[in-house]
Design a protein around this motif. Sequence first.
Motif, PDB file in Angstrom:
ATOM      1  N   VAL A 176      46.268 -16.889  64.327  1.00 56.50           N
ATOM      2  CA  VAL A 176      45.418 -18.072  64.445  1.00 56.50           C
ATOM      3  C   VAL A 176      45.025 -18.600  63.065  1.00 56.50           C
ATOM      4  O   VAL A 176      45.128 -19.796  62.776  1.00 56.50           O
ATOM      5  CB  VAL A 176      44.162 -17.748  65.277  1.00 56.50           C
ATOM      6  N   LEU A 177      44.585 -17.683  62.208  1.00 55.34           N
ATOM      7  CA  LEU A 177      44.164 -18.098  60.875  1.00 55.34           C
ATOM      8  C   LEU A 177      45.354 -18.517  60.015  1.00 55.34           C
ATOM      9  O   LEU A 177      45.210 -19.341  59.114  1.00 55.34           O
ATOM     10  CB  LEU A 177      43.385 -16.969  60.203  1.00 55.34           C
TER      11      LEU A 177
ATOM     12  N   ASP B  73      51.243 -17.298  74.586  1.00 55.13           N
ATOM     13  CA  ASP B  73      49.991 -17.346  75.337  1.00 55.13           C
ATOM     14  C   ASP B  73      48.815 -17.377  74.355  1.00 55.13           C
ATOM     15  O   ASP B  73      48.650 -16.481  73.531  1.00 55.13           O
ATOM     16  CB  ASP B  73      49.891 -16.126  76.256  1.00 55.13           C
ATOM     17  N   ALA B  74      47.991 -18.405  74.452  1.00 54.73           N
ATOM     18  CA  ALA B  74      46.857 -18.556  73.528  1.00 54.73           C
ATOM     19  C   ALA B  74      45.863 -17.409  73.641  1.00 54.73           C
ATOM     20  O   ALA B  74      45.189 -17.056  72.668  1.00 54.73           O
ATOM     21  CB  ALA B  74      46.149 -19.886  73.787  1.00 54.73           C
ATOM     22  N   LYS B  75      45.771 -16.791  74.825  1.00 53.91           N
ATOM     23  CA  LYS B  75      44.818 -15.701  75.028  1.00 53.91           C
ATOM     24  C   LYS B  75      45.257 -14.402  74.347  1.00 53.91           C
ATOM     25  O   LYS B  75      44.460 -13.479  74.218  1.00 53.91           O
ATOM     26  CB  LYS B  75      44.619 -15.453  76.519  1.00 53.91           C
TER      27      LYS B  75
ATOM     28  N   TYR C 123      39.889 -12.429  67.393  1.00 54.04           N
ATOM     29  CA  TYR C 123      39.292 -11.282  66.706  1.00 54.04           C
ATOM     30  C   TYR C 123      39.323 -10.053  67.614  1.00 54.04           C
ATOM     31  O   TYR C 123      39.657  -8.941  67.187  1.00 54.04           O
ATOM     32  CB  TYR C 123      37.847 -11.597  66.313  1.00 54.04           C
ATOM     33  N   LEU C 124      38.991 -10.256  68.894  1.00 54.20           N
ATOM     34  CA  LEU C 124      38.995  -9.146  69.848  1.00 54.20           C
ATOM     35  C   LEU C 124      40.397  -8.588  70.038  1.00 54.20           C
ATOM     36  O   LEU C 124      40.592  -7.362  70.055  1.00 54.20           O
ATOM     37  CB  LEU C 124      38.424  -9.613  71.190  1.00 54.20           C
ATOM     38  N   ILE C 125      41.398  -9.457  70.158  1.00 53.24           N
ATOM     39  CA  ILE C 125      42.779  -9.007  70.320  1.00 53.24           C
ATOM     40  C   ILE C 125      43.226  -8.207  69.102  1.00 53.24           C
ATOM     41  O   ILE C 125      43.876  -7.148  69.224  1.00 53.24           O
ATOM     42  CB  ILE C 125      43.718 -10.208  70.540  1.00 53.24           C
ATOM     43  N   SER C 126      42.885  -8.658  67.903  1.00 53.54           N
ATOM     44  CA  SER C 126      43.276  -7.948  66.682  1.00 53.54           C
ATOM     45  C   SER C 126      42.604  -6.576  66.593  1.00 53.54           C
ATOM     46  O   SER C 126      43.230  -5.598  66.191  1.00 53.54           O
ATOM     47  CB  SER C 126      42.925  -8.783  65.450  1.00 53.54           C
ATOM     48  N   ILE C 127      41.334  -6.517  66.975  1.00 53.07           N
ATOM     49  CA  ILE C 127      40.619  -5.237  66.940  1.00 53.07           C
ATOM     50  C   ILE C 127      41.220  -4.261  67.946  1.00 53.07           C
ATOM     51  O   ILE C 127      41.463  -3.086  67.632  1.00 53.07           O
ATOM     52  CB  ILE C 127      39.118  -5.455  67.206  1.00 53.07           C
ATOM     53  N   LEU C 128      41.477  -4.739  69.172  1.00 53.80           N
ATOM     54  CA  LEU C 128      42.075  -3.876  70.189  1.00 53.80           C
ATOM     55  C   LEU C 128      43.466  -3.426  69.768  1.00 53.80           C
ATOM     56  O   LEU C 128      43.838  -2.258  69.948  1.00 53.80           O
ATOM     57  CB  LEU C 128      42.150  -4.616  71.526  1.00 53.80           C
TER      58      LEU C 128
ATOM     59  N   GLN D  99      48.897  -2.604  61.377  1.00 51.22           N
ATOM     60  CA  GLN D  99      48.586  -3.285  62.634  1.00 51.22           C
ATOM     61  C   GLN D  99      47.713  -4.519  62.394  1.00 51.22           C
ATOM     62  O   GLN D  99      47.931  -5.571  62.997  1.00 51.22           O
ATOM     63  CB  GLN D  99      47.863  -2.320  63.588  1.00 51.22           C
ATOM     64  N   TRP D 100      46.730  -4.391  61.530  1.00 55.30           N
ATOM     65  CA  TRP D 100      45.810  -5.500  61.292  1.00 55.30           C
ATOM     66  C   TRP D 100      46.517  -6.687  60.612  1.00 55.30           C
ATOM     67  O   TRP D 100      46.234  -7.841  60.911  1.00 55.30           O
ATOM     68  CB  TRP D 100      44.650  -5.027  60.439  1.00 55.30           C
ATOM     69  N   ASN D 101      47.444  -6.390  59.717  1.00 53.42           N
ATOM     70  CA  ASN D 101      48.116  -7.452  58.975  1.00 53.42           C
ATOM     71  C   ASN D 101      49.335  -8.023  59.689  1.00 53.42           C
ATOM     72  O   ASN D 101      49.861  -9.061  59.267  1.00 53.42           O
ATOM     73  CB  ASN D 101      48.557  -6.934  57.593  1.00 53.42           C
ATOM     74  N   GLN D 102      49.795  -7.369  60.739  1.00 53.19           N
ATOM     75  CA  GLN D 102      51.020  -7.792  61.421  1.00 53.19           C
ATOM     76  C   GLN D 102      50.817  -9.109  62.167  1.00 53.19           C
ATOM     77  O   GLN D 102      49.812  -9.303  62.844  1.00 53.19           O
ATOM     78  CB  GLN D 102      51.460  -6.700  62.400  1.00 53.19           C
ATOM     79  N   TRP D 103      51.766  -9.990  62.040  1.00 55.69           N
ATOM     80  CA  TRP D 103      51.708 -11.252  62.768  1.00 55.69           C
ATOM     81  C   TRP D 103      53.089 -11.753  63.198  1.00 55.69           C
ATOM     82  O   TRP D 103      53.186 -12.654  64.036  1.00 55.69           O
ATOM     83  CB  TRP D 103      51.039 -12.334  61.907  1.00 55.69           C
ATOM     84  N   GLN D 104      54.165 -11.151  62.674  1.00 58.29           N
ATOM     85  CA  GLN D 104      55.500 -11.654  62.986  1.00 58.29           C
ATOM     86  C   GLN D 104      55.840 -11.518  64.463  1.00 58.29           C
ATOM     87  O   GLN D 104      56.452 -12.418  65.060  1.00 58.29           O
ATOM     88  CB  GLN D 104      56.556 -10.933  62.137  1.00 58.29           C
ATOM     89  N   ASP D 105      55.470 -10.365  65.080  1.00 63.74           N
ATOM     90  CA  ASP D 105      55.765 -10.199  66.499  1.00 63.74           C
ATOM     91  C   ASP D 105      55.008 -11.227  67.334  1.00 63.74           C
ATOM     92  O   ASP D 105      55.521 -11.745  68.328  1.00 63.74           O
ATOM     93  CB  ASP D 105      55.428  -8.767  66.954  1.00 63.74           C
ATOM     94  N   ASN D 106      53.791 -11.520  66.942  1.00 65.46           N
ATOM     95  CA  ASN D 106      53.014 -12.564  67.608  1.00 65.46           C
ATOM     96  C   ASN D 106      53.702 -13.928  67.459  1.00 65.46           C
ATOM     97  O   ASN D 106      53.774 -14.721  68.403  1.00 65.46           O
ATOM     98  CB  ASN D 106      51.620 -12.594  66.987  1.00 65.46           C
TER      99      ASN D 106
END
Length: 300
Positions: free
Chosen positions: A233-234, A224-226, A79-84, A211-218
């Motif tokens: 994650v979800l 790295d799990a951090k 959650y913190l990573i997504s907010i940042l 930015q909030w909805n993006q997940w493909q680059d991840n």
Amino acid sequence: MITKRLKSKKTLSERIADIFIYLICILLVIICIYPFYYVIIYSISDPAQASKGIFLLPKGFNLDTYKGIIKLNDIPGAYLISILRTLLGTGITIISSSFFAYLVTNQKMYYRKIVYRFVIITMYINAGLIPWYITMKAYGLQNNFLLYILPGALSAYYVILLKTYMESLPKELEESAKIDGAGMMTIFGRIIFPLSKPIVATVGVFSMVGQWNQWQDNYFLVSDAKLQTLQMVLYNYLNQANRFQSMSSNAIDASAVTSSITPSSIKMCITVLVVLPIMCVYPFLQRYFVKGIMMGAVKG
């Protein structure tokens, strides 16, 4: 006067047409709102009762699924990573795209039309996934938080909106500032950027949602799990809802469990957790949408 009043009154057919239009609009609103409303009431209902069917009201208020999701170790960090990512990425995108748009509106900039057109070409020509992956890896962005910020610092679509809006501003403001000795950065920071608030707010909301909805680059470049984002994650939990069911049940105090957690309730809760933060932003910035888009598209 009486004749004018009679003419102003609507006929029976016109009233029927108005009622028909209003009913259609209300129906469309319900169709758009109900799916998300259904997800919310399902997520706060007792999973066992909700699995039997739910329509307008929740059945048996229960937050055990939310408790299970929140108590998982990787959720707070994600959650913190997504907010940042959303805040920093949106801020850099707004600043970079706005300043670039201002530069290409400057008549004194050499080859400004060529540079601008090269940026626009990127909207139509895309090298594909493999070159993108190789480029990001060559820049050292694999397992790097900067992967979430730098690649989206400049967007051709945002540049178009910002540029056309800035071109609609009175040139006399910039000319008078130059006479007073203001430099390019001063003009941009104190005159152009503040006056572009409607379109900047519009671009900001678009960027935040992206930015909030993006997940493909991840998905492709982060192991790295951090550094995992909430969406990633979800997404993994959503695809493995049955396994997550046992994980979330173990995360809750056994004495607090009054009903079983089901894969469907997990999916509903995950959907709410992902969508709710962005929905909280829209009411505050929505009033800028029409004004920003309309004024920014007049010359486009």
